[in-house]
Design an enzyme around this catalytic site. Structure first.
Site, short mmCIF file in Angstrom:
data_model
loop_
_atom_site.label_atom_id
_atom_site.label_comp_id
_atom_site.label_asym_id
_atom_site.label_seq_id
_atom_site.Cartn_x
_atom_site.Cartn_y
_atom_site.Cartn_z
N GLU A 240 0.83 -1.21 0.00
CA GLU A 240 0.00 0.00 0.00
C GLU A 240 0.86 1.25 0.00
OE1 GLU A 240 -2.53 -0.57 3.45
OE2 GLU A 240 -2.94 -2.63 2.82
N LYS A 242 2.41 4.82 1.18
CA LYS A 242 2.64 5.45 2.48
C LYS A 242 2.52 6.96 2.30
CE LYS A 242 5.55 5.46 6.52
NZ LYS A 242 5.12 6.82 6.89
N ARG A 247 -1.19 10.42 11.45
CA ARG A 247 -1.90 9.17 11.77
C ARG A 247 -3.12 9.52 12.61
NH1 ARG A 247 0.15 3.85 12.90
NH2 ARG A 247 -1.64 2.44 12.97
N ARG A 264 -1.57 9.25 16.73
CA ARG A 264 -0.71 8.08 16.91
C ARG A 264 -0.30 7.92 18.37
NH1 ARG A 264 5.04 6.05 15.34
NH2 ARG A 264 5.76 6.34 17.45
#
Length: 436
Positions: A240, A242, A247, A264
């Site tokens: 996938e 990045k 996040r 995150r």
DNA sequence: AGTGTCTGCCCC
DNA sequence: ATTCTGC
DNA sequence: GCAGAATGGGCAGACACT
């Protein structure tokens, strides 16, 4: 537990470097703590007041602590500052000044101290800096020098006892590997170490389930720059893109339109920061969901991705309208952790993705990451090149049948940013110019 | 209202 | 986030 | 290989001061 007793434990911990030994000392400390105080004992020993996601912040650090010490011990700020420069540690300065002045402790308990620190954290608004300093100074005046050594380090974030949550979990398990796994699993879905310690004491660990509004500890990617090694370690993988953004975990509950956002580091973000998510329910075909995603800024025409420095400007509380129109966000969704009362943590990745694709409306605000399933290193290599050319950070490669494992444990998620075979951002040689 | 200083388990 | 160290 | 500590650049928030 008396604060003086607690400080004795911390002193012992500070002197110890072997983690096995640290763990034993911690087990003794936890055994001596009773049900009503074990959470506070754990928080303070880790230099914290509450789990991250509750947003409890002291807003009192190095500079204000020096003012506090000057006030508490009736010294000039310049004198305290030069002592601090010499020692490099507010704790040693506090202990030394406390010993000189023979400060006596007033029999405070760990709970007393915890509550006083919490009151400092909860203070705010005009004049609060002065009040915080005053409250902290008063507290220092009521505790013995050894305790002051540790308590003053807490606000500046420099407790440095050589252990963290992981070691507390090991200590709670007290050499029982099976129990340790159970505590770890519970902690990952409710990352509140004080609360978990209380549950262990009560033997109620099995009550922990993911919950809308409580962050799950994020799964992180290891770094690897050999595609063949990836396949060797993980077998069949999902490759996938990045993205270089933030996040973001999105929690949604339709019943009361509850929307919670976490970073995150499990910090809570106000919904007003990302007003576009107020309508997220329209794009989720479920009554409850926890999504794992990367928020990425795009240019207003939605033709290109913005870099990280631009994207992070969206993490703000003021001037949101203006910034939001300049830096629209889209959310690249790549995992589904929880849906309609059911945890998907122990489901294999491809199964989670299958449910994700049925649950999230792809396009516009939420976009499901594209992916290619393969066990061919060359395919990974080509995709990596493709994403780099698109201006993205590289690839994330995920074990097809991997469960959602918090942290960087094992080989389930791997990232590759730079060109394969290089050593990363810092290469062997660096171009420099000698200045002056 | 504008500027300066300190703070943030900040984000990466 | 990266890098280093003790175990 | 793991856990912990130390490090950085850049940005916005909170408060103090004028």
């Amino acid at each position: 537990m008396r604060l003086t007793r607690f400080a004795e434990f911390l002193e012992k911990l500070e002197k110890t470097s072997s983690r096995i030994e640290i763990t034993k000392i911690l087990t003794n400390l936890l055994n001596e703590s009773d049900q009503s105080e074990i959470d506070k004992v754990v928080y303070l020993s880790l230099g914290m007041l509450a789990p991250n996601y509750q947003g409890t912040i002291l807003n009192l650090a190095e500079k204000m602590m020096l003012r506090t010490l000057a006030y508490a011990y009736q010294k000039d700020l310049t004198e305290v500052t030069s002592l601090y420069k010499k020692e490099g540690d507010v704790g040693l300065v506090a202990q030394e000044l406390g010993e000189r002045l023979k400060v006596k402790d007033k029999n405070l308990t760990v709970t007393d101290v915890y509550e006083k620190l919490l009151a400092i954290a909860e203070d705010g608004g005009g004049g609060s800096q002065e009040r915080k300093v005053g409250k902290m100074a008063k507290l220092i005046g009521e505790i013995d020098p050894l305790s002051a050594r540790f308590i003053t380090r807490i606000p500046v974030g420099k407790l440095r006892l050589g252990f963290s949550e992981k070691t507390v979990i090991a200590a709670l398990a007290a050499q029982d590997p099976k129990l340790e796994k159970e505590i770890e699993a519970a902690y990952n879905i409710r990352p509140d170490i004080g609360y978990i310690a209380g549950l262990v004491k009560e033997n109620k660990l099995d009550t922990v389930e993911p919950e809308i509004g409580v962050p799950v500890a994020p799964m992180l990617a290891q770094r690897l720059n050999s595609t063949s090694e990836m396949v060797k370690k993980m077998g069949e993988v999902s490759v996938e893109p990045k993205f270089d953004g933030l996040r973001i975990f999105i929690h949604y509950r339709r019943k009361d339109n509850l929307i919670k956002i976490f970073t995150r580091n499990m910090n809570s973000i106000d919904i007003d920061t990302f007003p576009e998510l107020k309508e997220v329910g329209k794009f989720i075909h479920a009554d409850e969901a926890i999504l794992d995603s990367e928020a990425i800024g795009v240019d207003p025409k939605r033709e290109m991705f913005l870099d990280f420095q631009k994207t992070i400007q969206r993490r703000r509380k003021h001037d949101i309208g203006k910034t939001a129109s300049e830096i629209p966000l889209q959310f690249q969704i790549f995992d589904l952790i929880y849906i309609n009362g059911k945890s998907l943590i122990n489901e294999p990745y491809l199964k989670r993705r299958e449910i994700l694709e049925k649950t999230v409306q792809n396009g516009g605000l939420l976009r499901i990451d594209e992916n290619v399933i393969t066990d061919n290193p060359d395919v990974i290599k080509d995709l990596h090149q493709k994403y780099l050319k698109m201006g993205l950070e590289g690839v994330v490669v995920k074990r097809a049948n991997g469960t959602y494992v918090s942290g960087r444990t094992g080989w389930n998620w791997v990232k590759m940013k730079e060109v394969e075979g290089t050593r990363g951002k810092l290469s062997d040689t660096i171009d420099c110019v000698v200045m002056g």
